[in-house]
Motif scaffolding. Structure first.
Motif, mmCIF file in Angstrom:
data_model
loop_
_atom_site.group_PDB
_atom_site.id
_atom_site.type_symbol
_atom_site.label_atom_id
_atom_site.label_comp_id
_atom_site.label_asym_id
_atom_site.label_seq_id
_atom_site.Cartn_x
_atom_site.Cartn_y
_atom_site.Cartn_z
ATOM 1 N N LEU A 161 -25.270 -76.144 -8.915
ATOM 2 C CA LEU A 161 -26.261 -75.771 -7.903
ATOM 3 C C LEU A 161 -25.600 -75.819 -6.530
ATOM 4 C CD1 LEU A 161 -29.331 -77.884 -9.115
ATOM 5 C CD2 LEU A 161 -29.005 -75.426 -9.428
ATOM 6 N N THR A 162 -25.948 -74.846 -5.689
ATOM 7 C CA THR A 162 -25.355 -74.753 -4.357
ATOM 8 C C THR A 162 -26.411 -74.342 -3.337
ATOM 9 O OG1 THR A 162 -23.227 -74.075 -5.312
ATOM 10 C CG2 THR A 162 -23.552 -73.676 -2.955
ATOM 11 N N GLY A 163 -26.540 -75.124 -2.261
ATOM 12 C CA GLY A 163 -27.388 -74.746 -1.135
ATOM 13 C C GLY A 163 -28.850 -74.527 -1.476
ATOM 14 N N CYS A 216 -28.168 -70.593 -15.519
ATOM 15 C CA CYS A 216 -28.132 -70.395 -14.061
ATOM 16 C C CYS A 216 -28.414 -71.680 -13.285
ATOM 17 C CB CYS A 216 -29.114 -69.305 -13.640
ATOM 18 S SG CYS A 216 -30.852 -69.772 -13.809
ATOM 19 N N GLY A 217 -28.731 -72.783 -13.972
ATOM 20 C CA GLY A 217 -28.961 -74.057 -13.293
ATOM 21 C C GLY A 217 -30.403 -74.520 -13.255
ATOM 22 N N LYS A 218 -31.299 -73.850 -13.983
ATOM 23 C CA LYS A 218 -32.726 -74.189 -13.921
ATOM 24 C C LYS A 218 -32.998 -75.615 -14.400
ATOM 25 C CE LYS A 218 -34.214 -70.911 -16.637
ATOM 26 N NZ LYS A 218 -32.889 -70.397 -17.096
ATOM 27 N N THR A 219 -32.474 -75.974 -15.550
ATOM 28 C CA THR A 219 -32.732 -77.307 -16.101
ATOM 29 C C THR A 219 -32.101 -78.388 -15.233
ATOM 30 O OG1 THR A 219 -32.992 -76.528 -18.378
ATOM 31 C CG2 THR A 219 -32.330 -78.821 -18.085
ATOM 32 N N ASP A 272 -26.785 -68.076 -10.954
ATOM 33 C CA ASP A 272 -25.515 -68.775 -10.777
ATOM 34 C C ASP A 272 -25.641 -69.947 -9.810
ATOM 35 O OD1 ASP A 272 -22.918 -69.086 -11.602
ATOM 36 O OD2 ASP A 272 -22.072 -67.842 -10.016
ATOM 37 N N GLY A 273 -26.753 -70.692 -9.938
ATOM 38 C CA GLY A 273 -26.929 -71.908 -9.165
ATOM 39 C C GLY A 273 -27.439 -71.726 -7.758
ATOM 40 N N ARG A 274 -27.846 -70.507 -7.392
ATOM 41 C CA ARG A 274 -28.351 -70.245 -6.047
ATOM 42 C C ARG A 274 -29.728 -69.593 -6.127
ATOM 43 N NH1 ARG A 274 -24.021 -69.921 -2.137
ATOM 44 N NH2 ARG A 274 -21.989 -70.123 -3.149
ATOM 45 N N VAL A 275 -30.550 -69.855 -5.111
ATOM 46 C CA VAL A 275 -31.845 -69.187 -5.001
ATOM 47 C C VAL A 275 -31.614 -67.798 -4.418
ATOM 48 C CG1 VAL A 275 -34.097 -69.205 -3.871
ATOM 49 C CG2 VAL A 275 -33.109 -71.347 -4.724
ATOM 50 N N GLY A 278 -20.030 -61.101 -9.905
ATOM 51 C CA GLY A 278 -19.809 -60.139 -8.838
ATOM 52 C C GLY A 278 -21.058 -59.941 -8.019
ATOM 53 N N PHE A 279 -22.210 -59.990 -8.675
ATOM 54 C CA PHE A 279 -23.481 -59.877 -7.958
ATOM 55 C C PHE A 279 -23.656 -61.026 -6.973
ATOM 56 C CE2 PHE A 279 -27.713 -61.581 -7.567
ATOM 57 C CZ PHE A 279 -28.420 -60.505 -7.087
ATOM 58 N N VAL A 280 -23.367 -62.239 -7.439
ATOM 59 C CA VAL A 280 -23.560 -63.404 -6.581
ATOM 60 C C VAL A 280 -22.693 -63.306 -5.337
ATOM 61 C CG1 VAL A 280 -23.212 -65.891 -6.421
ATOM 62 C CG2 VAL A 280 -24.322 -64.918 -8.431
ATOM 63 N N GLU A 281 -21.458 -62.832 -5.494
ATOM 64 C CA GLU A 281 -20.585 -62.705 -4.332
ATOM 65 C C GLU A 281 -21.145 -61.719 -3.327
ATOM 66 O OE1 GLU A 281 -16.839 -61.613 -5.904
ATOM 67 O OE2 GLU A 281 -16.453 -63.556 -6.847
#
Length: 254
Positions: free
Chosen positions: A29-31, A50-53, A224-227, A248-251
């Motif tokens: 998770l980030t930010g 993606c980090g939900k749990t 990927d750990g971001r909202v 690539g989408f997250v970047e």
């Protein structure tokens, strides 16, 4: 008329979670900036992994953030010791797991009562009263002397919800509560959560099932750990369907 609560149930500011193993860091998770308000039904959605749990575990005080601030009803929890966290979790948070986590050797009555046995000041009569009220809430009083193995998956999840409700928590956290159920059982659980919310319960539910977001007032999307926002998430869905790499989408969009 009572005054509105001064603080949200949960407030997260710039939260991150990093797991370290063999010298390698995995930023899960980030930010994360997030609030859950009293009386709200919030869905946390996104693809598997993606980090939900992990996010829900931080909200439920089952884990500790690596960075950032987490407050529960205005109380900063980052610096709390293990016992203080456990007491706050037991008294103010109800947790519903995807895998039910019922104890096979205990009947329904004792499974629902178990968390209350660790709460100071709740005697046997009060404990019984709360358990019966919780079972009545989920429609399972007729099964109170059955064991988990004698129940369907949907019925086991109803008991798990009752166990979470028995302590009268400030918030009900549900981690993929329909993930282990067939369609009929999943629909019953979603109807139950929606009714509990209509009665004033604060609920935060993790789901990767788009069809169950309708029950929530608001949806937070994770990738990927971001909202991310709805438009970015919709673009990811379109491009992922075409074989696009979500990293690539997250970047590009975060």
């Amino acid at each position: 008329m009572s005054a509105p609560p001064r603080h949200p149930v949960i407030a997260m500011r710039d939260v991150e979670k990093v797991f370290r193993a063999d010298g390698i860091e995995n930023h899960v998770l980030t930010g994360i900036h997030l609030e859950v308000r009293h009386g709200e039904f919030l869905a946390i959605a996104g693809p598997s992994g993606c980090g939900k749990t992990t996010l829900l575990s931080l909200m439920g005080l089952l884990d500790v953030a690596t960075g950032g601030d987490v407050a529960f009803e205005g109380v900063q929890v980052n610096g709390l010791g293990r016992q203080a966290r456990a007491r706050l979790r037991n008294e103010r948070i109800g947790y519903v797991f995807q895998a039910f986590n019922l104890i096979g050797d205990l009947d329904v009555l004792d499974n629902v009562a178990l968390p209350l046995t660790y709460r100071a000041g709740v005697g046997r009569q009060e404990r019984r009263k709360r358990v019966m009220e919780a079972l009545d809430d989920v429609g399972m009083t007729h099964r109170m002397h059955h064991f988990p193995s004698q129940l369907s998956g949907g019925q086991q999840q109803q008991v798990a919800v009752a166990r979470a409700l028995a302590g009268d928590p400030a918030i009900l956290l549900a981690d993929e509560p329909t993930g282990s159920l067939d369609l009929a059982g999943a629909e019953r659980i979603m109807a139950l959560l929606r009714r509990l919310h209509a009665e004033g319960r604060t609920i935060c539910m993790v789901t990767h099932e788009e069809r169950y977001r309708w029950a929530a007032d608001r949806t937070v999307r994770l990738l990927d750990g971001r909202v991310v926002d709805e438009s970015s998430y919709a673009q990811w869905q379109r491009e992922a369907a075409s074989g696009f790499d979500d990293r690539g989408f997250v970047e590009r969009f975060t």
